[in-house]
Motif scaffolding. Sequence first.
Motif, short mmCIF file in Angstrom:
data_model
loop_
_atom_site.label_atom_id
_atom_site.label_comp_id
_atom_site.label_asym_id
_atom_site.label_seq_id
_atom_site.Cartn_x
_atom_site.Cartn_y
_atom_site.Cartn_z
N GLN A 1 0.83 -1.19 0.00
CA GLN A 1 0.00 0.00 0.00
C GLN A 1 0.87 1.25 0.00
O GLN A 1 2.05 1.19 0.31
CB GLN A 1 -0.96 -0.01 1.18
CG GLN A 1 -0.31 0.17 2.54
CD GLN A 1 -1.32 0.06 3.67
OE1 GLN A 1 -2.44 -0.34 3.47
NE2 GLN A 1 -0.91 0.42 4.85
N SER A 2 0.28 2.36 -0.32
CA SER A 2 1.05 3.60 -0.44
C SER A 2 1.59 4.04 0.92
O SER A 2 0.98 3.76 1.96
CB SER A 2 0.17 4.70 -1.03
OG SER A 2 -0.74 5.16 -0.05
N PRO A 3 2.73 4.74 0.91
CA PRO A 3 3.28 5.26 2.17
C PRO A 3 2.30 6.20 2.87
O PRO A 3 2.22 6.20 4.09
CB PRO A 3 4.54 6.01 1.73
CG PRO A 3 4.92 5.42 0.43
CD PRO A 3 3.64 4.99 -0.21
N GLY A 4 1.52 6.95 2.11
CA GLY A 4 0.55 7.86 2.70
C GLY A 4 -0.52 7.13 3.49
O GLY A 4 -0.90 7.53 4.59
N LYS A 5 -1.00 6.04 2.93
CA LYS A 5 -2.02 5.24 3.62
C LYS A 5 -1.43 4.58 4.87
O LYS A 5 -2.06 4.55 5.92
CB LYS A 5 -2.60 4.19 2.67
CG LYS A 5 -3.75 3.42 3.27
CD LYS A 5 -4.40 2.52 2.26
CE LYS A 5 -5.57 1.80 2.91
NZ LYS A 5 -6.25 0.92 1.98
N SER A 6 -0.20 4.08 4.75
CA SER A 6 0.47 3.48 5.91
C SER A 6 0.69 4.53 7.00
O SER A 6 0.51 4.24 8.19
CB SER A 6 1.82 2.89 5.51
OG SER A 6 1.65 1.81 4.64
N LEU A 7 1.06 5.74 6.60
CA LEU A 7 1.27 6.81 7.58
C LEU A 7 -0.02 7.12 8.32
O LEU A 7 -0.03 7.22 9.54
CB LEU A 7 1.81 8.07 6.89
CG LEU A 7 2.01 9.29 7.80
CD1 LEU A 7 2.99 8.97 8.93
CD2 LEU A 7 2.47 10.49 6.99
N LYS A 8 -1.11 7.25 7.58
CA LYS A 8 -2.40 7.54 8.22
C LYS A 8 -2.77 6.43 9.20
O LYS A 8 -3.17 6.71 10.34
CB LYS A 8 -3.49 7.70 7.17
CG LYS A 8 -4.84 8.04 7.76
CD LYS A 8 -5.90 8.25 6.70
CE LYS A 8 -7.24 8.54 7.35
NZ LYS A 8 -8.29 8.73 6.34
N GLU A 9 -2.62 5.17 8.80
CA GLU A 9 -2.94 4.05 9.68
C GLU A 9 -2.06 4.05 10.92
O GLU A 9 -2.55 3.82 12.03
CB GLU A 9 -2.77 2.72 8.93
CG GLU A 9 -3.84 2.46 7.91
CD GLU A 9 -3.61 1.17 7.14
OE1 GLU A 9 -2.76 0.35 7.54
OE2 GLU A 9 -4.29 0.98 6.11
N ALA A 10 -0.77 4.31 10.75
CA ALA A 10 0.15 4.32 11.90
C ALA A 10 -0.20 5.46 12.85
O ALA A 10 -0.17 5.28 14.08
CB ALA A 10 1.59 4.45 11.42
N LEU A 11 -0.54 6.62 12.29
CA LEU A 11 -0.90 7.76 13.15
C LEU A 11 -2.19 7.48 13.93
O LEU A 11 -2.26 7.76 15.13
CB LEU A 11 -1.07 9.03 12.30
CG LEU A 11 0.21 9.64 11.75
CD1 LEU A 11 -0.11 10.70 10.71
CD2 LEU A 11 1.06 10.21 12.87
N LEU A 12 -3.17 6.92 13.26
CA LEU A 12 -4.44 6.63 13.93
C LEU A 12 -4.27 5.56 15.01
O LEU A 12 -4.85 5.65 16.09
CB LEU A 12 -5.51 6.24 12.92
CG LEU A 12 -5.97 7.36 11.99
CD1 LEU A 12 -6.90 6.83 10.90
CD2 LEU A 12 -6.63 8.48 12.78
N CYS A 13 -3.46 4.54 14.71
CA CYS A 13 -3.19 3.49 15.70
C CYS A 13 -2.48 4.08 16.91
O CYS A 13 -2.86 3.82 18.05
CB CYS A 13 -2.36 2.38 15.07
SG CYS A 13 -1.91 1.06 16.21
N ALA A 14 -1.44 4.88 16.66
CA ALA A 14 -0.69 5.49 17.77
C ALA A 14 -1.58 6.44 18.57
O ALA A 14 -1.50 6.49 19.79
CB ALA A 14 0.53 6.22 17.23
N GLN A 15 -2.44 7.16 17.88
CA GLN A 15 -3.34 8.08 18.57
C GLN A 15 -4.30 7.32 19.48
O GLN A 15 -4.54 7.73 20.61
CB GLN A 15 -4.11 8.92 17.57
CG GLN A 15 -4.98 9.98 18.20
CD GLN A 15 -5.70 10.80 17.16
OE1 GLN A 15 -6.13 10.28 16.13
NE2 GLN A 15 -5.81 12.09 17.41
N SER A 16 -4.82 6.20 18.99
CA SER A 16 -5.77 5.42 19.80
C SER A 16 -5.10 4.83 21.04
O SER A 16 -5.76 4.55 22.03
CB SER A 16 -6.40 4.31 18.96
OG SER A 16 -5.47 3.29 18.69
N GLU A 17 -3.77 4.66 20.97
CA GLU A 17 -3.01 4.11 22.10
C GLU A 17 -2.28 5.20 22.89
O GLU A 17 -1.44 4.89 23.72
CB GLU A 17 -2.01 3.08 21.58
CG GLU A 17 -2.68 1.88 20.94
CD GLU A 17 -1.70 0.95 20.24
OE1 GLU A 17 -0.47 1.21 20.27
OE2 GLU A 17 -2.17 -0.06 19.67
#
Length: 131
Positions: A2-18
């Motif tokens: 997947q694109s780096p942008g999509k991975s970045l969004k997923e990583a940010l949202l995961c980190a934010q939820s934690e």
Amino acid sequence: MQSPGKSLKEALLCAQSEDRLTVGVYESAKIMTDDPDSVSFCVLAMDEEFECDIALQIHFTLIQSFCFDNDISIVRVSDMQRLAEIVGDKAEQLEDAHCILITNPADGSWEDPALEKLHLFCEESRRLNDW
């Protein structure tokens, strides 16, 4: 992959939820100074203000240098407003989303596939000297 942008969004949202995000240049600098080993990833966001703000450019240079010296993966994005929309839940966070850190969990027992993809993207970019 997947694109780096999509991975970045997923990583940010995961980190934010934690509760593993630090938003803001000064807040990020404090974390990196106090506990650099806790930092997993750094995102630097530019906007129109960046070109005119010499102090912000100096902060970016210092943060980038610190990240390189401490083997912290780092990406630069061009849309600070979009980044702020993804991670901002407070008015003050929307104003200073120029630097965002993702820290490691306290217990060290986590794996984030999106963050792993970003680390690989950064590693490949460094090899090509195109971060």
